[in-house]
Design a protein around this motif. Structure first.
Motif, PDB file in Angstrom:
ATOM      1  N   GLU A 132       1.413  -1.009  -0.063  1.00 27.09           N
ATOM      2  CA  GLU A 132      -0.214   0.409   0.004  1.00 27.09           C
ATOM      3  C   GLU A 132       0.760   1.400   0.001  1.00 27.09           C
ATOM      4  OE1 GLU A 132       0.904  -0.905   4.688  1.00 27.09           O
ATOM      5  OE2 GLU A 132       0.751  -2.246   2.821  1.00 27.09           O
ATOM      6  N   LYS A 133       2.397   1.142   0.013  1.00 23.90           N
ATOM      7  CA  LYS A 133       2.934   2.170   0.200  1.00 23.90           C
ATOM      8  C   LYS A 133       3.515   2.397  -0.964  1.00 23.90           C
ATOM      9  CE  LYS A 133       5.995   1.763   3.846  1.00 23.90           C
ATOM     10  NZ  LYS A 133       7.146   1.584   4.185  1.00 23.90           N
ATOM     11  N   TYR A 134       2.859   1.651  -2.065  1.00 25.29           N
ATOM     12  CA  TYR A 134       3.664   1.660  -3.852  1.00 25.29           C
ATOM     13  C   TYR A 134       3.144   2.004  -4.817  1.00 25.29           C
ATOM     14  CZ  TYR A 134       7.834  -0.015  -1.812  1.00 25.29           C
ATOM     15  OH  TYR A 134       9.260   0.238  -0.778  1.00 25.29           O
ATOM     16  N   ARG A 135       3.424   2.968  -5.920  1.00 28.29           N
ATOM     17  CA  ARG A 135       1.816   2.617  -6.442  1.00 28.29           C
ATOM     18  C   ARG A 135       2.982   2.437  -7.726  1.00 28.29           C
ATOM     19  NH1 ARG A 135       2.830   9.359  -5.989  1.00 28.29           N
ATOM     20  NH2 ARG A 135       4.700   9.401  -6.271  1.00 28.29           N
ATOM     21  N   GLY A 136       1.960   1.782  -9.004  1.00 24.07           N
ATOM     22  CA  GLY A 136       2.437   1.190 -10.067  1.00 24.07           C
ATOM     23  C   GLY A 136       2.699   2.260 -11.292  1.00 24.07           C
ATOM     24  N   THR A 137       3.778   1.840 -12.002  1.00 26.51           N
ATOM     25  CA  THR A 137       5.354   3.158 -12.542  1.00 26.51           C
ATOM     26  C   THR A 137       4.807   2.257 -14.184  1.00 26.51           C
ATOM     27  OG1 THR A 137       6.726   1.707 -12.075  1.00 26.51           O
ATOM     28  CG2 THR A 137       6.265   4.073 -11.152  1.00 26.51           C
ATOM     29  N   PHE A 138       4.824   1.165 -13.757  1.00 24.96           N
ATOM     30  CA  PHE A 138       4.931   0.346 -15.237  1.00 24.96           C
ATOM     31  C   PHE A 138       4.288   0.882 -16.993  1.00 24.96           C
ATOM     32  CE2 PHE A 138       4.207  -3.215 -18.507  1.00 24.96           C
ATOM     33  CZ  PHE A 138       5.137  -3.919 -19.047  1.00 24.96           C
ATOM     34  N   GLU A 139       3.053   2.093 -16.612  1.00 26.46           N
ATOM     35  CA  GLU A 139       2.506   2.315 -16.958  1.00 26.46           C
ATOM     36  C   GLU A 139       3.304   3.486 -18.085  1.00 26.46           C
ATOM     37  OE1 GLU A 139      -1.985   1.390 -15.975  1.00 26.46           O
ATOM     38  OE2 GLU A 139      -1.219   3.280 -15.967  1.00 26.46           O
ATOM     39  N   THR A 140       4.486   3.864 -17.875  1.00 31.48           N
ATOM     40  CA  THR A 140       5.153   4.865 -18.365  1.00 31.48           C
ATOM     41  C   THR A 140       5.959   4.627 -19.540  1.00 31.48           C
ATOM     42  OG1 THR A 140       7.272   4.197 -16.547  1.00 31.48           O
ATOM     43  CG2 THR A 140       5.351   6.282 -16.301  1.00 31.48           C
ATOM     44  N   TYR A 141       6.151   2.784 -19.720  1.00 32.83           N
ATOM     45  CA  TYR A 141       6.834   2.534 -20.188  1.00 32.83           C
ATOM     46  C   TYR A 141       6.550   1.746 -21.221  1.00 32.83           C
ATOM     47  CZ  TYR A 141      10.673   2.251 -16.489  1.00 32.83           C
ATOM     48  OH  TYR A 141      11.228   2.269 -15.490  1.00 32.83           O
ATOM     49  N   VAL A 142       5.426   1.196 -21.638  1.00 33.53           N
ATOM     50  CA  VAL A 142       4.195   0.931 -22.247  1.00 33.53           C
ATOM     51  C   VAL A 142       3.667   1.594 -23.364  1.00 33.53           C
ATOM     52  CG1 VAL A 142       2.158   0.344 -22.589  1.00 33.53           C
ATOM     53  CG2 VAL A 142       2.577  -0.235 -20.600  1.00 33.53           C
ATOM     54  N   PRO A 143       4.146   2.879 -23.710  1.00 28.90           N
ATOM     55  CA  PRO A 143       3.928   3.209 -25.042  1.00 28.90           C
ATOM     56  C   PRO A 143       5.166   2.963 -25.883  1.00 28.90           C
ATOM     57  CG  PRO A 143       3.824   5.815 -23.278  1.00 28.90           C
ATOM     58  CD  PRO A 143       4.265   4.330 -22.771  1.00 28.90           C
ATOM     59  N   TYR A 144       6.116   2.694 -24.776  1.00 28.62           N
ATOM     60  CA  TYR A 144       6.982   1.904 -26.173  1.00 28.62           C
ATOM     61  C   TYR A 144       6.887   0.922 -26.790  1.00 28.62           C
ATOM     62  CZ  TYR A 144       8.690   6.882 -24.474  1.00 28.62           C
ATOM     63  OH  TYR A 144       8.928   7.905 -23.853  1.00 28.62           O
ATOM     64  N   LEU A 145       6.303   0.086 -25.934  1.00 27.99           N
ATOM     65  CA  LEU A 145       6.475  -1.880 -26.069  1.00 27.99           C
ATOM     66  C   LEU A 145       5.423  -2.118 -27.299  1.00 27.99           C
ATOM     67  CD1 LEU A 145       5.526  -2.800 -22.626  1.00 27.99           C
ATOM     68  CD2 LEU A 145       8.636  -2.356 -23.812  1.00 27.99           C
ATOM     69  N   THR A 146       5.961  -2.758 -28.565  1.00 31.74           N
ATOM     70  CA  THR A 146       5.124  -3.429 -29.417  1.00 31.74           C
ATOM     71  C   THR A 146       4.120  -4.664 -28.479  1.00 31.74           C
ATOM     72  OG1 THR A 146       6.941  -2.797 -30.391  1.00 31.74           O
ATOM     73  CG2 THR A 146       5.526  -4.628 -31.312  1.00 31.74           C
ATOM     74  N   MET A 147       4.815  -5.388 -27.375  1.00 34.63           N
ATOM     75  CA  MET A 147       4.217  -6.252 -26.893  1.00 34.63           C
ATOM     76  C   MET A 147       4.784  -6.533 -25.365  1.00 34.63           C
ATOM     77  SD  MET A 147       5.270  -9.707 -28.883  1.00 34.63           S
ATOM     78  CE  MET A 147       4.415 -10.665 -28.276  1.00 34.63           C
ATOM     79  N   ILE A 148       3.615  -7.143 -24.494  1.00 32.62           N
ATOM     80  CA  ILE A 148       4.232  -6.566 -23.363  1.00 32.62           C
ATOM     81  C   ILE A 148       3.374  -8.641 -22.584  1.00 32.62           C
ATOM     82  CG2 ILE A 148       3.164  -6.763 -20.926  1.00 32.62           C
ATOM     83  CD1 ILE A 148       1.934  -3.988 -22.094  1.00 32.62           C
ATOM     84  N   VAL A 149       4.242  -9.122 -22.432  1.00 30.50           N
ATOM     85  CA  VAL A 149       4.370 -10.366 -21.608  1.00 30.50           C
ATOM     86  C   VAL A 149       4.252 -10.318 -19.985  1.00 30.50           C
ATOM     87  CG1 VAL A 149       4.936 -13.246 -21.824  1.00 30.50           C
ATOM     88  CG2 VAL A 149       5.789 -10.979 -23.842  1.00 30.50           C
ATOM     89  N   ASN A 150       3.210 -11.177 -19.781  1.00 32.08           N
ATOM     90  CA  ASN A 150       3.255 -10.562 -18.204  1.00 32.08           C
ATOM     91  C   ASN A 150       2.729 -12.101 -17.375  1.00 32.08           C
ATOM     92  OD1 ASN A 150       2.039  -9.536 -15.643  1.00 32.08           O
ATOM     93  ND2 ASN A 150       0.089 -10.427 -15.767  1.00 32.08           N
ATOM     94  N   CYS A 151       4.485 -12.188 -16.598  1.00 27.43           N
ATOM     95  CA  CYS A 151       4.683 -13.331 -16.399  1.00 27.43           C
ATOM     96  C   CYS A 151       4.081 -13.612 -14.547  1.00 27.43           C
ATOM     97  CB  CYS A 151       5.827 -13.872 -16.427  1.00 27.43           C
ATOM     98  SG  CYS A 151       6.217 -13.747 -17.756  1.00 27.43           S
ATOM     99  N   ILE A 152       3.860 -12.255 -13.677  1.00 28.69           N
ATOM    100  CA  ILE A 152       3.888 -12.082 -12.761  1.00 28.69           C
ATOM    101  C   ILE A 152       3.450 -12.517 -11.105  1.00 28.69           C
ATOM    102  CG2 ILE A 152       5.064  -9.608 -12.617  1.00 28.69           C
ATOM    103  CD1 ILE A 152       2.872  -8.299 -12.119  1.00 28.69           C
ATOM    104  N   TYR A 153       3.045 -12.553 -10.626  1.00 29.82           N
ATOM    105  CA  TYR A 153       2.273 -13.421  -9.366  1.00 29.82           C
ATOM    106  C   TYR A 153       1.417 -11.931  -8.851  1.00 29.82           C
ATOM    107  CZ  TYR A 153       0.229 -14.708  -4.828  1.00 29.82           C
ATOM    108  OH  TYR A 153      -0.890 -15.127  -3.556  1.00 29.82           O
ATOM    109  N   TRP A 154       0.611 -11.482  -8.910  1.00 32.43           N
ATOM    110  CA  TRP A 154      -0.538 -10.758  -8.590  1.00 32.43           C
ATOM    111  C   TRP A 154      -1.505 -11.064  -7.755  1.00 32.43           C
ATOM    112  CZ3 TRP A 154      -5.354  -8.201  -8.707  1.00 32.43           C
ATOM    113  CH2 TRP A 154      -5.134  -7.473  -8.777  1.00 32.43           C
ATOM    114  N   GLU A 155      -2.012 -10.301  -6.530  1.00 35.30           N
ATOM    115  CA  GLU A 155      -3.030 -10.033  -5.867  1.00 35.30           C
ATOM    116  C   GLU A 155      -3.678  -8.876  -5.459  1.00 35.30           C
ATOM    117  OE1 GLU A 155      -2.306 -11.467  -1.504  1.00 35.30           O
ATOM    118  OE2 GLU A 155      -1.003 -13.125  -2.777  1.00 35.30           O
ATOM    119  N   GLU A 156      -5.097  -8.954  -5.423  1.00 34.39           N
ATOM    120  CA  GLU A 156      -5.581  -6.908  -5.093  1.00 34.39           C
ATOM    121  C   GLU A 156      -4.809  -6.363  -4.979  1.00 34.39           C
ATOM    122  OE1 GLU A 156      -8.259  -6.006  -5.936  1.00 34.39           O
ATOM    123  OE2 GLU A 156      -9.176  -7.571  -7.013  1.00 34.39           O
TER     124      GLU A 156
END
Length: 456
Positions: A291-315
């Motif tokens: 809860e002390k962190y926020r996402g920053t991945f979207e700053t890279y998305v405009p430059y990507l052709t493909m995203i491959v998601n391999c992470i473990y995720w919870e709410e």
């Protein structure tokens, strides 16, 4: 009576052809440990009934004499018998609503549940998994999707030669096909409109290792997340008329087109940042206090052709890509992003536009960021999303051999354990005991939190 185990047929999906115990390992369990293996017949299993019979297993419908029954996927409510032990991927540890009736039934019948997902070492690392094969099949499907999408856009690339993973005889044939695509990429290059072609892989565990194995035969150049924007911007400056998708001068191929794929691996430190300006990223702190962190991945998305998601995720964790962001991205014009290979496939999870899973023979849909609607296939406005939730089933033989090869070391202890004693006295290897979700019809101490999801 000698120790015996049952192997249930898989019937959750018509594509589920895997087994938890292979014929060869059934033979070893019988010869080395005296454990009889009883296998239900199945018309779709990748190993034939004859293979099991030749290995010394018994193929029959009735598993009632087997105190412990193994499977891969969930079992129907009417299959459970009082007091028995069941070992499978239960998908209950997050309180998944769709499996709470199954868990409730097992508790009512006094069953014991052992979940492969929680078989871990003392450091919490999973020991029995299909993750690598999910990565293998998922990357094949993602490359297939990229080829089809670009074709639909009128952009011909060697990727259009890639088939679905299940259409290859085995993994070796698939890897040979990928190698041929790699050779063509090196000799022919890619059209200027899609270079630099950048594949962002989120995660670095077992699933990601499968992804990397499929990418390896291609002409790959790995770069860091920090290098993505400068690479794209530099190429855009050199080719201002290329709609910010210019040729990569560093790797010129035939007719000046780029002949390399840029691979970028994203770790947690790249995808989140502390909310506090004074905060420093610390991995354990992120796990303990997301809860002390926020996402920053979207700053890279405009430059990507493909995203491959391999992470473990919870709410509790920030998402990689949100629906709102995709609406902004596509609202600003046609983006570089073509495909999201959501191998983790958490519905509306890390990739929020994964609003549903897909079938193996129809592995992709297009998500419309403006309406939130999906369309089967790879045509239409928005990213193509690959969201097959049983990807290892596309490579069923290799996946089963690897899985069974690890599981067989634990089978004798499960087959011979006395499940009538109190849980504290249950003699199982610690790796397996950590995975006992329910025992004699009661949730075990580490999993009592699941009660809140069971309802009244």
């Amino acid at each position: 009576m000698s120790a015996r185990i049952g192997v249930r047929r898989e019937d959750k999906s018509r594509w589920e052809r895997r087994v938890p115990v292979t014929p060869e390992d059934a033979r070893e369990l019988k010869q080395k440990h005296g454990i009889e293996v009883y296998v239900q017949p199945s018309p779709i299993r990748v190993f034939s009934e004859e293979e099991f019979v030749q290995a010394g297993a018994v193929v029959q419908e009735d598993l009632s004499t087997c105190p412990a029954v193994f499977a891969v996927k969930e079992m129907p409510l009417d299959f459970f018998e009082p007091g028995k032990t069941y070992v499978f991927f239960a998908h209950v540890i997050k309180g998944q609503s769709y499996n709470m009736p199954m868990l409730q039934r097992m508790l009512e019948l006094g069953c014991t549940l052992i979940d492969y997902e929680k078989v871990t070492d003392e450091r919490g690392r999973r020991l029995i998994f299909f993750g690598r094969h999910a990565g293998l099949a998922g990357m094949i499907e993602s490359l297939w999707a990229l080829g089809q999408r670009l074709d639909w856009e009128g952009i011909s690339t060697p990727f259009n030669q890639i088939r679905h993973a299940y259409e290859y005889k085995d993994l070796a044939e698939a890897e040979e096909a990928i190698s041929r695509v790699g050779e063509r990429l090196q000799s022919e290059g890619l059209p200027e409109s899609v270079v630099p072609l950048i594949c962002g892989v989120a995660g670095y565990g077992n699933v990601a290792r499968g992804v990397w194995q499929i990418l390896d035969p291609l002409p790959i150049e790995e770069i860091s997340p920090d290098e993505i924007a400068p690479l794209v911007e530099a190429n855009a400056d050199r080719n201002p008329g290329a709609d910010r998708n210019p040729g990569a001068d560093r790797n010129p191929g035939k007719d000046g087109a780029a002949n390399v794929i840029y691979k970028v691996v994203f770790k947690e430190e790249h995808t989140v940042e502390p909310i506090s300006p004074e905060g420093q990223f610390e991995l354990q702190d992120y796990y303990d206090h997301p809860e002390k962190y926020r996402g920053t991945f979207e700053t890279y998305v405009p430059y990507l052709t493909m995203i491959v998601n391999c992470i473990y995720w919870e709410e509790k964790y920030p998402r990689l890509v949100t629906k709102q962001y995709l609406k902004q991205l596509y609202g600003a014009g046609k983006p570089r992003l073509r495909v999201i290979g959501d191998i983790s496939c958490d519905i509306e999870g890390a990739i929020e536009c994964t609003v549903r899973s897909t079938e193996i023979d129809e592995p992709v849909f297009v998500y419309n960021p403006f309406t939130g609607e999906t369309t089967d296939g790879y045509e239409g406005e928005g990213p193509v999303v690959m969201a097959v939730d049983i990807l290892p089933s596309e490579l069923p033989r290799e996946a089963s051999v690897d899985f069974s090869g690890v599981l067989k070391a634990f089978v004798p202890a499960i087959a011979t354990a006395d499940f009538s004693v109190p849980f504290e006295q249950l003699a199982l290897p610690p790796e397996i005991k950590r995975a006992v979700i329910a025992y004699q019809g009661e949730l075990t101490p580490d999993y009592r939190y699941i009660e809140q999801f069971l309802g009244s």
